[in-house]
Design an enzyme around this catalytic site. Structure first.
Site, PDB file in Angstrom:
ATOM      1  N   LYS A 162       0.855  -1.253  -0.206  1.00  0.00           N
ATOM      2  CA  LYS A 162      -0.027   0.170   0.018  1.00  0.00           C
ATOM      3  C   LYS A 162       0.832   1.382  -0.158  1.00  0.00           C
ATOM      4  O   LYS A 162       1.737   1.503   0.893  1.00  0.00           O
ATOM      5  CB  LYS A 162      -0.856   0.112   1.477  1.00  0.00           C
ATOM      6  CG  LYS A 162      -1.977  -1.126   1.459  1.00  0.00           C
ATOM      7  CD  LYS A 162      -3.111  -0.867   0.487  1.00  0.00           C
ATOM      8  CE  LYS A 162      -4.342  -1.802   0.464  1.00  0.00           C
ATOM      9  NZ  LYS A 162      -5.266  -1.719  -0.199  1.00  0.00           N
ATOM     10  N   LYS A 274     -13.395  -7.299  -7.016  1.00  0.00           N
ATOM     11  CA  LYS A 274     -13.764  -7.905  -5.820  1.00  0.00           C
ATOM     12  C   LYS A 274     -14.893  -8.407  -5.967  1.00  0.00           C
ATOM     13  O   LYS A 274     -15.958  -7.752  -5.795  1.00  0.00           O
ATOM     14  CB  LYS A 274     -13.658  -6.783  -4.808  1.00  0.00           C
ATOM     15  CG  LYS A 274     -12.215  -5.981  -4.552  1.00  0.00           C
ATOM     16  CD  LYS A 274     -12.245  -4.927  -3.760  1.00  0.00           C
ATOM     17  CE  LYS A 274     -10.619  -4.682  -2.860  1.00  0.00           C
ATOM     18  NZ  LYS A 274      -9.878  -4.410  -4.073  1.00  0.00           N
TER      19      LYS A 274
END
Length: 346
Positions: A162, A274
């Site tokens: 991230k 997702k």
């Protein structure tokens, strides 16, 4: 077909806060649902919304479940509005689990081949599930420098880190350390969660291109995920054509509607899907088969119930042998006991 319907909400605490550009996330909340058809077949589903990512809120999902009667039909399941994509996934995947292997499976797109060849298809799916490569999620910041080795020992060869969480100068220094620390032939993904400015995105892409051009480091920079906010689609399209390093859309394609819109506007790069929040599994299958898009399937920090349904989709629809983003077990305590207890409470 009629189904007896019950549901239970759950809460699940992360071992440590998950930090992204959207903020800190401490507790995963969702809903487990159960369907029993007229012949007694049982189907489990999970609604695991992430409202800040583009799905409905947990409260909206709960309101939807609460207003349903204890007996629902196929029509109920397949008429859930697009504003409730996590509910669409949860109910339809429970329906598929209950009907898997039944003759009606093909009628809603749950099995493209219908009943013919179903056994062979299931065997192929099982094989595909076991052969899928996984991506391991590293913690943000300097903690990544200590975490990758444990994941490497567990078999991960693709990592996601991230970014856009701290000052870019600081993150670039950590990145420099990380790429010189990771073993040869590792694949690395950077995930900005839409948190970079246009100038910062250019800097990251230029840095990654230079790494690729260097040739001395046998590390593969696979892609930068969602460098800019959702509303900056045209700029991301422009960047994708300007650099060697690939860009993957994530927040921009959270739901089926967004997925179709980005494809229609010309995106031919990578789509991070997702399943837990994208919407209807049958409609997702239809879209992927029709357009043959380059996909990376990714977790929404769901339990084993939604994960199994999501992995089924990944096994069917993944292309280009890209690692799937389900390497997230280390963010939670082992779930077997509490999840079994929850299911036993129905």
């Amino acid at each position: 077909m009629r189904y007896q319907f019950k549901f239970r909400p759950y809460q699940r605490r992360f071992l440590r806060s998950l930090t992204t550009n959207h903020g800190k996330w401490d507790i995963r909340e969702g809903i487990i649902l159960r369907l029993i058809d007229e012949s007694g077949k049982l189907g489990w589903g999970e609604i695991a919304p992430i409202s800040w990512f583009g799905s409905e809120t947990l409260e909206q999902a709960l309101d939807f479940c609460r207003q349903l009667p204890e007996e629902i039909t196929d029509e109920t399941i397949f008429s859930i509005p697009d504003e409730l994509p996590a509910c669409q996934f949860g109910f339809e995947s429970a329906w598929e689990m209950g009907s898997r292997g039944a003759g009606e499976q093909g009628s809603r797109g749950a099995g493209e081949q219908g009943s013919k060849g179903a056994g062979e298809k299931n065997l192929n799916l099982s094989s595909a599930l076991h052969s899928l490569p996984y991506s391991g999620l590293l913690p943000s910041g300097e903690a990544a420098l200590n975490q990758w080795e444990k994941l490497w020992q567990q078999g991960y060869r693709t990592f996601k880190w991230k970014i856009a969480v701290d000052a870019i100068a600081h993150e670039l220094k950590i990145f420099e350390s990380l790429i010189h620390t990771l073993p040869a032939f590792t694949k690395l993904r950077l995930d900005a969660n839409g948190g970079l400015s246009y100038e910062e995105a250019n800097l990251w892409l230029r840095t990654c291109d230079n790494l690729k051009a260097n040739g001395e480091l046998p590390l593969e920079m696979e892609f930068i995920e969602q460098p800019l906010p959702v509303e900056k689609f045209q700029q991301m399209l422009e960047l994708s054509l300007s650099y060697e390093t690939a860009i993957a859309l994530d927040e921009s394609v959270a739901t089926l509607g967004q997925l179709a819109a980005c494809h229609q506007q010309g995106w031919r790069g990578i789509f991070v899907i997702k399943p837990g929040i994208v919407g209807s599994p049958s409609r997702l299958r239809k879209f992927c088969h029709q357009h043959q898009i380059d996909t990376v399937f990714s977790s929404v920090f769901e339990t084993a119930i939604a994960r199994q349904a999501a992995l089924q989709l990944a096994a069917e629809l993944s292309r280009n042998n890209r690692a799937i983003g389900f390497g997230i077990d280390h963010f939670f305590e082992q779930e077997d006991t509490w999840l079994q207890s929850l299911c036993n409470s129905f």
